[in-house]
Design an enzyme around this catalytic site. Structure first.
Site, PDB file in Angstrom:
ATOM      1  N   LYS A 121     -20.086   3.786 -37.361  1.00  0.00           N
ATOM      2  CA  LYS A 121     -19.860   3.057 -36.111  1.00  0.00           C
ATOM      3  C   LYS A 121     -21.124   2.946 -35.267  1.00  0.00           C
ATOM      4  O   LYS A 121     -21.466   1.869 -34.763  1.00  0.00           O
ATOM      5  CB  LYS A 121     -18.757   3.752 -35.289  1.00  0.00           C
ATOM      6  CG  LYS A 121     -17.387   3.725 -35.919  1.00  0.00           C
ATOM      7  CD  LYS A 121     -16.338   4.313 -34.997  1.00  0.00           C
ATOM      8  CE  LYS A 121     -16.447   5.816 -34.831  1.00  0.00           C
ATOM      9  NZ  LYS A 121     -16.176   6.571 -36.062  1.00  0.00           N
ATOM     10  N   THR A 122     -21.806   4.079 -35.090  1.00  0.00           N
ATOM     11  CA  THR A 122     -22.986   4.070 -34.218  1.00  0.00           C
ATOM     12  C   THR A 122     -24.064   3.143 -34.764  1.00  0.00           C
ATOM     13  O   THR A 122     -24.656   2.345 -34.021  1.00  0.00           O
ATOM     14  CB  THR A 122     -23.541   5.496 -34.056  1.00  0.00           C
ATOM     15  OG1 THR A 122     -22.583   6.290 -33.351  1.00  0.00           O
ATOM     16  CG2 THR A 122     -24.851   5.499 -33.267  1.00  0.00           C
ATOM     17  N   GLU A 165     -18.598   0.863 -29.580  1.00  0.00           N
ATOM     18  CA  GLU A 165     -17.973   1.717 -30.580  1.00  0.00           C
ATOM     19  C   GLU A 165     -16.515   1.908 -30.212  1.00  0.00           C
ATOM     20  O   GLU A 165     -16.181   2.100 -29.045  1.00  0.00           O
ATOM     21  CB  GLU A 165     -18.666   3.084 -30.616  1.00  0.00           C
ATOM     22  CG  GLU A 165     -19.717   3.194 -31.675  1.00  0.00           C
ATOM     23  CD  GLU A 165     -20.242   4.601 -31.823  1.00  0.00           C
ATOM     24  OE1 GLU A 165     -19.441   5.502 -32.129  1.00  0.00           O
ATOM     25  OE2 GLU A 165     -21.450   4.793 -31.621  1.00  0.00           O
TER      26      GLU A 165
END
Length: 470
Positions: A121-122, A165
């Site tokens: 995600k990051t 996110e």
């Protein structure tokens, strides 16, 4: 355009303001003109970065830190109910707002791209933030990690896009209403929240159902859990589904992926949804590893779904050079390079180890691993040990508890035993301060040392470098 600040967020107080998710929201609110205050357990570069833009940051938790005119208290799932500031907020009737609710409020009036998945995600959010910024689209964004310096995890841009996110760990991603959503992968994790993989899939279904009418879900065509999610969503009313990957039926199909040291070149075949017809685009990904190339393809597909020209975005994504703690080079001493990784789930660990081995230039790959959470170690410790066997040698620390209390009988020994069962050279080291000496005793010129985990193992990199230089 600068959206109005919700009244409850005009004078917010953040408990744990230095955290990756909390600090980003605090930064955006401060940039928008809110009078932001908060507290954290210890001082940090992130706290200093918040102070530099006008936020008030207290160190330690005490009832006196909560201002008399605070309009809301913002908390994450990690904040315990007996926190004195939270107790004071309840006593004074100050609204308590979960971090995800505050983030959802910041998205109001903007076109949101939300990035979800068990891993990646990051990086994917960061790639989109960097790529869209490089194109002059001035997005707002909130990332679970810093791009290149403390406080760079968020921005309040002038454009109409918001990239964020979407965290599944506590089901908080159910609060968002994205125009475009990405699901990178679906695996069982966060065992304190989910009892089974079926519960995880149901949670991601709910997330997909939150996409606004006319929106798009971008989902991995190659990962088993993501394909299961796609199958569960098939045949129902909802967002358009765009798949990406190497699978023959992928809408955005990866046709070539060529590693090149610590970068790679990827070629994708687009399905023509951007109006350009079916065609191929090749672009460079400036970070190592197959999984990062996949993240870039997901970012490309999502940007195209939001109306960004594919060719321009593909080139812009190449300007992304990494986020802190995502295979970040911390330095080199005595011919030994130190790289930091946030990986803490077995899949992430294996992916990062394989990516880094490609850039080892013939040297050995040494890992200093700190398990994160007792519950995760209990459920996935054997798989963590198997992943560590990909290294030439590893040092395993005690479990970083984060928000959890110890679980009787659960220690990092389960990882040590599993790694040894797979032939790994493992050194258990319960004393973190001893690690620099341990590493200095085994690392030689040409070796790569990877500090790995979601806890404070990242602090060891500079100490190992100092010991090697001494």
């Amino acid at each position: 355009m600068t959206p109005a600040i919700p009244p409850a967020m005009e004078r917010p107080h953040f408990i744990g303001i230095g955290g990756a998710g909390m600090s980003g929201i605090a930064k955006i609110l401060t940039r928008r003109g809110a009078r932001v205050a908060g507290s954290d357990a210890k001082d940090s570069e992130t706290a200093a970065a918040l102070r530099a833009i006008g936020a008030t940051v207290h160190i330690g938790h005490a009832t006196g830190h909560l201002a008399p005119d605070a309009t809301a208290v913002v908390v994450s799932s990690a904040i315990r109910q007996d926190n004195p500031e939270l107790t004071e907020a309840h006593a004074r009737g100050i609204p308590v707002v979960h971090r995800s609710e505050a983030l959802a409020a910041l998205m109001e009036g903007l076109r949101t791209i939300a990035v979800a998945g068990t891993h990646g995600k990051t990086t994917t959010t960061s790639m989109l933030a960097v790529g869209l910024t490089a194109l002059g689209l001035a997005p707002s964004y909130a990332i679970g990690g810093d791009l290149d310096s403390p406080g760079s995890n968020a921005e309040s841009g002038e454009g109409d896009l918001f990239v964020a996110e979407a965290d599944e760990s506590d089901r908080s991603f159910h609060r968002y209403r994205p125009e475009v959503a990405i699901v990178l992968n679906v695996e069982l994790d966060h065992h304190a929240t989910y009892a089974s993989l079926d519960e995880i899939h149901a949670s991601f279904e709910t997330f997909a159902d939150r996409i606004v009418p006319g929106g798009t879900l971008v989902v991995n065509a190659d990962q088993d859990g993501a394909r299961t999610l796609t199958a569960r969503l098939a045949g129902r009313e909802g967002p358009a589904i765009v798949t990406y990957g190497e699978a023959p039926d992928a809408d955005v199909r990866v046709t070539a992926l060529e590693p090149d040291g610590l970068t790679s070149r990827v070629t994708v075949s687009l399905d023509g949804r951007d109006g350009g017809g079916r065609r191929e685009i090749a672009f460079r990904v400036s970070v190592p590893g197959r999984h990062y190339a996949y993240n870039a393809v997901a970012a490309l597909a999502a940007g195209v779904a939001a109306g960004v020209p594919a060719d321009a975005l593909a080139t812009a994504l190449g300007t992304y050079t990494g986020a802190r703690r995502r295979l970040t080079l911390q330095g080199e001493a005595r011919g030994v390079r130190i790289i930091d990784s946030y990986a803490h789930h077995p899949t992430e660990m294996a992916a990062d180890l394989e990516a880094i081995r490609g850039g080892a230039d013939g040297g050995r790959l040494l890992v200093v691993f700190q398990p994160h959470l007792f519950s995760r170690t209990r459920e996935l410790g054997a798989e963590m040990g198997q992943a560590l066997a990909l290294a030439d040698a590893c040092v395993v620390l005690d479990i970083y508890p984060a928000r959890e209390d110890p679980i009787p009988g659960v220690t990092s020994q389960v990882i040590v035993d599993a790694a040894r069962a797979h032939g790994a050279d493992v050194t258990p080291e319960p004393h973190k301060d001893a690690v620099p000496d341990v590493v200095a005793g085994i690392a030689g010129p040409g070796d790569l040392v990877l500090t790995m985990g979601a806890g404070d193992v990242t602090e060891l990199g500079p100490k190992i470098l100092a010991r090697l230089s001494g």
